[in-house]
Scaffold this motif. Sequence first.
Motif, PDB file in Angstrom:
ATOM      1  N   THR A 117      21.644  36.710  43.697  1.00  0.00           N
ATOM      2  CA  THR A 117      22.478  37.434  44.648  1.00  0.00           C
ATOM      3  C   THR A 117      22.638  38.875  44.193  1.00  0.00           C
ATOM      4  OG1 THR A 117      23.715  35.371  44.941  1.00  0.00           O
ATOM      5  CG2 THR A 117      24.655  37.363  45.919  1.00  0.00           C
ATOM      6  N   LEU A 118      22.572  39.806  45.150  1.00  0.00           N
ATOM      7  CA  LEU A 118      22.711  41.228  44.854  1.00  0.00           C
ATOM      8  C   LEU A 118      23.803  41.830  45.721  1.00  0.00           C
ATOM      9  CD1 LEU A 118      21.853  44.023  43.741  1.00  0.00           C
ATOM     10  CD2 LEU A 118      20.002  44.025  45.448  1.00  0.00           C
ATOM     11  N   PHE A 119      24.779  42.439  45.083  1.00  0.00           N
ATOM     12  CA  PHE A 119      25.789  43.241  45.778  1.00  0.00           C
ATOM     13  C   PHE A 119      25.457  44.703  45.496  1.00  0.00           C
ATOM     14  CE2 PHE A 119      27.825  39.184  44.928  1.00  0.00           C
ATOM     15  CZ  PHE A 119      28.411  38.873  46.149  1.00  0.00           C
ATOM     16  N   SER A 120      24.748  45.356  46.421  1.00  0.00           N
ATOM     17  CA  SER A 120      24.327  46.741  46.195  1.00  0.00           C
ATOM     18  C   SER A 120      25.260  47.741  46.845  1.00  0.00           C
ATOM     19  CB  SER A 120      22.894  46.953  46.687  1.00  0.00           C
ATOM     20  OG  SER A 120      22.770  46.623  48.051  1.00  0.00           O
ATOM     21  N   GLY A 121      26.142  47.273  47.725  1.00  0.00           N
ATOM     22  CA  GLY A 121      27.173  48.142  48.269  1.00  0.00           C
ATOM     23  C   GLY A 121      28.379  48.153  47.345  1.00  0.00           C
ATOM     24  N   ASN A 122      29.432  48.821  47.781  1.00  0.00           N
ATOM     25  CA  ASN A 122      30.643  48.933  46.978  1.00  0.00           C
ATOM     26  C   ASN A 122      31.606  47.799  47.322  1.00  0.00           C
ATOM     27  OD1 ASN A 122      29.556  51.364  46.018  1.00  0.00           O
ATOM     28  ND2 ASN A 122      30.512  52.517  47.686  1.00  0.00           N
ATOM     29  N   ILE A 123      32.239  47.213  46.308  1.00  0.00           N
ATOM     30  CA  ILE A 123      33.237  46.172  46.513  1.00  0.00           C
ATOM     31  C   ILE A 123      34.614  46.797  46.325  1.00  0.00           C
ATOM     32  CG2 ILE A 123      34.068  43.904  45.815  1.00  0.00           C
ATOM     33  CD1 ILE A 123      31.301  43.382  44.592  1.00  0.00           C
ATOM     34  N   ALA A 124      35.466  46.662  47.348  1.00  0.00           N
ATOM     35  CA  ALA A 124      36.791  47.285  47.326  1.00  0.00           C
ATOM     36  C   ALA A 124      37.851  46.275  47.754  1.00  0.00           C
ATOM     37  CB  ALA A 124      36.829  48.509  48.239  1.00  0.00           C
ATOM     38  N   ASN A 125      39.120  46.576  47.448  1.00  0.00           N
ATOM     39  CA  ASN A 125      40.209  45.696  47.877  1.00  0.00           C
ATOM     40  C   ASN A 125      40.308  45.604  49.389  1.00  0.00           C
ATOM     41  OD1 ASN A 125      41.158  45.251  45.213  1.00  0.00           O
ATOM     42  ND2 ASN A 125      42.446  47.077  45.285  1.00  0.00           N
ATOM     43  N   PHE A 126      40.217  46.787  50.058  1.00  0.00           N
ATOM     44  CA  PHE A 126      40.593  46.878  51.467  1.00  0.00           C
ATOM     45  C   PHE A 126      39.908  48.088  52.080  1.00  0.00           C
ATOM     46  CE2 PHE A 126      43.772  48.822  54.458  1.00  0.00           C
ATOM     47  CZ  PHE A 126      43.706  47.854  55.459  1.00  0.00           C
ATOM     48  N   ASN A 127      39.599  47.998  53.371  1.00  0.00           N
ATOM     49  CA  ASN A 127      38.985  49.114  54.088  1.00  0.00           C
ATOM     50  C   ASN A 127      40.081  49.972  54.710  1.00  0.00           C
ATOM     51  OD1 ASN A 127      37.380  50.864  55.512  1.00  0.00           O
ATOM     52  ND2 ASN A 127      36.600  49.365  56.958  1.00  0.00           N
ATOM     53  N   GLY A 128      40.398  51.092  54.083  1.00  0.00           N
ATOM     54  CA  GLY A 128      41.409  51.961  54.653  1.00  0.00           C
ATOM     55  C   GLY A 128      42.498  52.340  53.673  1.00  0.00           C
ATOM     56  N   GLY A 129      42.234  52.217  52.395  1.00  0.00           N
ATOM     57  CA  GLY A 129      43.235  52.570  51.398  1.00  0.00           C
ATOM     58  C   GLY A 129      43.082  51.705  50.169  1.00  0.00           C
ATOM     59  N   ALA A 130      44.052  51.823  49.267  1.00  0.00           N
ATOM     60  CA  ALA A 130      43.956  51.091  48.007  1.00  0.00           C
ATOM     61  C   ALA A 130      44.063  49.591  48.203  1.00  0.00           C
ATOM     62  CB  ALA A 130      45.041  51.574  47.054  1.00  0.00           C
ATOM     63  N   GLY A 131      44.973  49.143  49.085  1.00  0.00           N
ATOM     64  CA  GLY A 131      45.164  47.726  49.306  1.00  0.00           C
ATOM     65  C   GLY A 131      45.782  47.031  48.104  1.00  0.00           C
ATOM     66  N   THR A 132      45.803  45.700  48.176  1.00  0.00           N
ATOM     67  CA  THR A 132      46.339  44.860  47.105  1.00  0.00           C
ATOM     68  C   THR A 132      45.175  44.312  46.286  1.00  0.00           C
ATOM     69  OG1 THR A 132      48.222  44.268  48.500  1.00  0.00           O
ATOM     70  CG2 THR A 132      47.774  42.826  46.630  1.00  0.00           C
ATOM     71  N   ALA A 133      45.399  44.153  44.981  1.00  0.00           N
ATOM     72  CA  ALA A 133      44.315  43.761  44.079  1.00  0.00           C
ATOM     73  C   ALA A 133      43.586  42.512  44.548  1.00  0.00           C
ATOM     74  CB  ALA A 133      44.876  43.541  42.673  1.00  0.00           C
ATOM     75  N   GLY A 134      42.274  42.638  44.695  1.00  0.00           N
ATOM     76  CA  GLY A 134      41.418  41.503  45.011  1.00  0.00           C
ATOM     77  C   GLY A 134      40.518  41.207  43.826  1.00  0.00           C
ATOM     78  N   SER A 135      40.018  39.977  43.766  1.00  0.00           N
ATOM     79  CA  SER A 135      39.252  39.535  42.607  1.00  0.00           C
ATOM     80  C   SER A 135      37.943  38.876  43.023  1.00  0.00           C
ATOM     81  CB  SER A 135      40.074  38.539  41.783  1.00  0.00           C
ATOM     82  OG  SER A 135      41.258  39.131  41.309  1.00  0.00           O
ATOM     83  N   VAL A 136      37.023  38.781  42.049  1.00  0.00           N
ATOM     84  CA  VAL A 136      35.735  38.124  42.262  1.00  0.00           C
ATOM     85  C   VAL A 136      35.565  37.063  41.180  1.00  0.00           C
ATOM     86  CG1 VAL A 136      33.232  38.414  42.345  1.00  0.00           C
ATOM     87  CG2 VAL A 136      34.728  40.215  43.259  1.00  0.00           C
ATOM     88  N   THR A 137      35.210  35.845  41.606  1.00  0.00           N
ATOM     89  CA  THR A 137      34.916  34.748  40.686  1.00  0.00           C
ATOM     90  C   THR A 137      33.491  34.287  40.921  1.00  0.00           C
ATOM     91  OG1 THR A 137      37.208  33.984  40.567  1.00  0.00           O
ATOM     92  CG2 THR A 137      35.499  32.386  40.018  1.00  0.00           C
ATOM     93  N   ILE A 138      32.721  34.170  39.845  1.00  0.00           N
ATOM     94  CA  ILE A 138      31.315  33.770  39.959  1.00  0.00           C
ATOM     95  C   ILE A 138      31.121  32.415  39.289  1.00  0.00           C
ATOM     96  CG2 ILE A 138      28.934  34.366  39.350  1.00  0.00           C
ATOM     97  CD1 ILE A 138      29.891  37.331  39.328  1.00  0.00           C
TER      98      ILE A 138
END
Length: 195
Positions: A117-138
């Motif tokens: 799997t490839l994530f080549s774009g940017n991973i962010a909390n939210f579209n439109g500001g800082a947002g609340t902390a989000g996480s990634v589990t693999i």
Amino acid sequence: AGANLQGQFNLSGGTLILGNKSAMGTGLLFISGTPTLQTSTDLDGANAVATTVTVDTNFTASGSRNLTLSGNFTLANSRTITSSLDAGKIFEISGNLFLSSSSGSGRILTLAGSGDTLFSGNIANFNGGAGTAGSVTITNTGTTRFAGTNTYTGTTRVDAGVLLLASAGALPGGIGSAGGTSYLNLQGGILGLGT
């Protein structure tokens, strides 16, 4: 052939096999009902699927062809994506991935399966500001590559497989047990640097 659909395309179960990058038109793909997404031809590079995606359920990408989703990709809730393409094939999200559709809700993306799997774009909390902390589990046992400049502020947990940090900004805040804007929790698997 490509479709002229301009509204929302709801994928609510079963298996959808794409034969063309424009098969779902130009509207929003809304995923619900734990479906499976496959292709009958390689849909990557110039043939990537550019549809904007919102995920409201767990879903699986599988099959014997490369699949790239190049539109913005948003989680409506904490969800699991199972990446299980055949060996030598890649499931890629090249658009920006937003871990939440709500600025006040921090959500978790879990990547399961056994495919690369490839994530080549940017991973962010939210579209439109800082947002609340989000996480990634693999939990995926294949190779997962982070190649964008990621800004999410929760944890990055690796339980299995290989996480390859393929850009300087792949892991927000750098690597450490605490501090920075994010931290790495290595529970299993292998961490690698490079492309």
